[in-house]
Scaffold this motif. Structure first.
Motif, short mmCIF file in Angstrom:
data_model
loop_
_atom_site.label_atom_id
_atom_site.label_comp_id
_atom_site.label_asym_id
_atom_site.label_seq_id
_atom_site.Cartn_x
_atom_site.Cartn_y
_atom_site.Cartn_z
N ARG A 3 2.90 -12.59 -1.16
CA ARG A 3 1.47 -12.42 -0.93
C ARG A 3 0.64 -12.78 -2.17
NH1 ARG A 3 1.37 -6.81 2.72
NH2 ARG A 3 3.52 -7.02 3.48
N SER A 46 7.53 -5.67 2.83
CA SER A 46 6.41 -4.73 2.93
C SER A 46 6.52 -3.61 1.91
CB SER A 46 6.34 -4.13 4.34
OG SER A 46 6.06 -5.10 5.30
N GLU A 91 3.64 -3.30 -0.80
CA GLU A 91 2.69 -2.22 -0.56
C GLU A 91 3.11 -0.87 -1.10
OE1 GLU A 91 0.86 -2.32 3.39
OE2 GLU A 91 1.85 -4.24 3.74
N THR A 105 -2.79 -8.72 0.87
CA THR A 105 -2.70 -7.47 1.63
C THR A 105 -4.10 -6.91 1.84
OG1 THR A 105 -0.57 -7.00 0.57
CG2 THR A 105 -1.67 -5.18 1.72
N ASN A 160 -4.13 -1.70 4.83
CA ASN A 160 -3.40 -2.51 5.79
C ASN A 160 -2.51 -1.68 6.70
OD1 ASN A 160 -2.30 -5.08 6.86
ND2 ASN A 160 -0.45 -4.44 5.79
N SER A 215 -0.88 -2.34 10.38
CA SER A 215 0.51 -2.81 10.40
C SER A 215 1.45 -1.85 11.10
CB SER A 215 1.00 -3.07 8.97
OG SER A 215 1.08 -1.86 8.23
N ALA A 255 0.10 -8.76 8.00
CA ALA A 255 0.43 -9.22 6.65
C ALA A 255 1.93 -9.05 6.41
CB ALA A 255 -0.36 -8.43 5.61
N ALA A 277 -0.65 -5.12 -3.45
CA ALA A 277 -1.60 -4.35 -2.64
C ALA A 277 -2.57 -3.63 -3.57
CB ALA A 277 -0.86 -3.34 -1.76
#
Length: 301
Positions: free
Chosen positions: A16, A156, A160, A202, A206, A210, A216, A283
């Motif tokens: 990302r 993820s 994040e 992100t 999010n 999600s 994302a 993030a």
């Protein structure tokens, strides 16, 4: 409890942060332990290393299964639970989709989450004590349970939650029979050996989107097609009471459930205590505690 790992600015799994997809080899082992370190033999450990997942037959007893099923039904119909921020509902049907942090809020699931039958297997593969990064009950009710797009959990959790490396795994305890037709887990076997760095950024908060539908972090259709051509797709059927254990970087998804047969499970994420979360890599801020734990106390202690 604070992390035993020093925070580092080095990002071995960037994502990302670029405007195009990049695919590269995993930089870390999959299996850290040996047959002498736990209940699984060399053959099973090699299978996990090769495919990225194992199906464990009847990991819980029928009495435990009945208790968990009853708790599943109770929680799904409890108005206070449904209104809690830790509960995710289906956008249209408003039926419960997931309930998070159940290893802390529910004594029955807390006991299972810390059971040696699960913890020792996770420790054997990850090579250290483990803590619970995330827990949830997943509901996929008949006719109403929606799909979840292809993704790597680690991508993820890295972006994040600040999980540095893919030294984590998930154990899904099946509370209902998983047929090929009621939205079971699908995995691209061997995909855990490659990492997909996805483009984009992100969005703020999010997780609110999600947890209902992956956005994302979802690889492009072209990349997914290449992976499917290379690795194929395994549809993981199983009986209630079985468990599916899979690596954090497996490319996986599930279809919607248009059958009358519900598909529900208790989902537990174990992370090595040597891989505890730092600040998010991609993030604006870390996700809430109920999604990504910052209590690194070893499970089963």
């Amino acid at each position: 409890m604070t992390s035993i790992q020093e925070a580092t600015t080095q990002d071995l799994y960037p994502t990302r942060t670029v405007d195009h997809t990049e695919v590269f080899d995993r930089k870390d082992p999959v299996v850290y332990g040996s047959a002498e370190d736990g209940p699984m033999d060399t053959e099973l450990l090699k299978l996990f290393d090769d495919k990225g997942y194992l199906v464990i037959d009847q990991v819980i007893t029928q009495d435990e299964l009945a208790e968990l099923r009853a708790e599943l039904e109770r929680l799904a119909t409890n108005t206070e639970v449904k209104a809690d921020e830790r509960t995710v509902v289906e956008p249209k049907s408003k039926e419960v989709r997931s309930i998070f942090e159940v290893h802390r809020t529910n004594e029955i699931i807390k006991k299972i989450a810390n059971d040696p039958r699960l913890v020792r297997r996770a420790e054997q593969i990850l090579g250290t004590q483990v803590y619970i990064h995330q827990s949830r009950i997943n509901y996929k009710p008949g006719f109403a349970g929606k799909e979840f797009s292809w993704h790597s959990d680690f991508e993820s959790w890295h972006a994040e939650d600040g999980m540095p490396r893919p030294r984590a795994l998930s154990i899904s305890i099946l509370l209902t029979d998983n047929f090929s037709f009621n939205g079971p887990l699908m995995i691209m076997p061997g995909s855990h050996k490659r990492y997909i760095s996805v483009p984009g950024v992100t969005p703020e908060n999010n997780y609110q989107q999600s947890l209902v539908m992956q956005g994302a972090g979802t690889p492009s259709e072209e990349t997914l097609t290449e992976f499917a051509d290379s690795y194929g797709i395994d549809v993981l059927e199983g009986k209630a009471g079985d468990a599916i254990m899979f690596d954090s970087n497996c490319m996986h998804a599930s279809n919607s459930n248009v059958t009358p047969f519900a598909r529900s499970n208790v989902f537990l994420v174990y992370n090595s205590v040597e891989n505890s979360a730092v600040e998010p890599y991609a993030a604006p801020k870390r996700r809430p505690e109920f999604i990504a734990s910052t209590d690194f106390t070893p499970a089963g202690t």
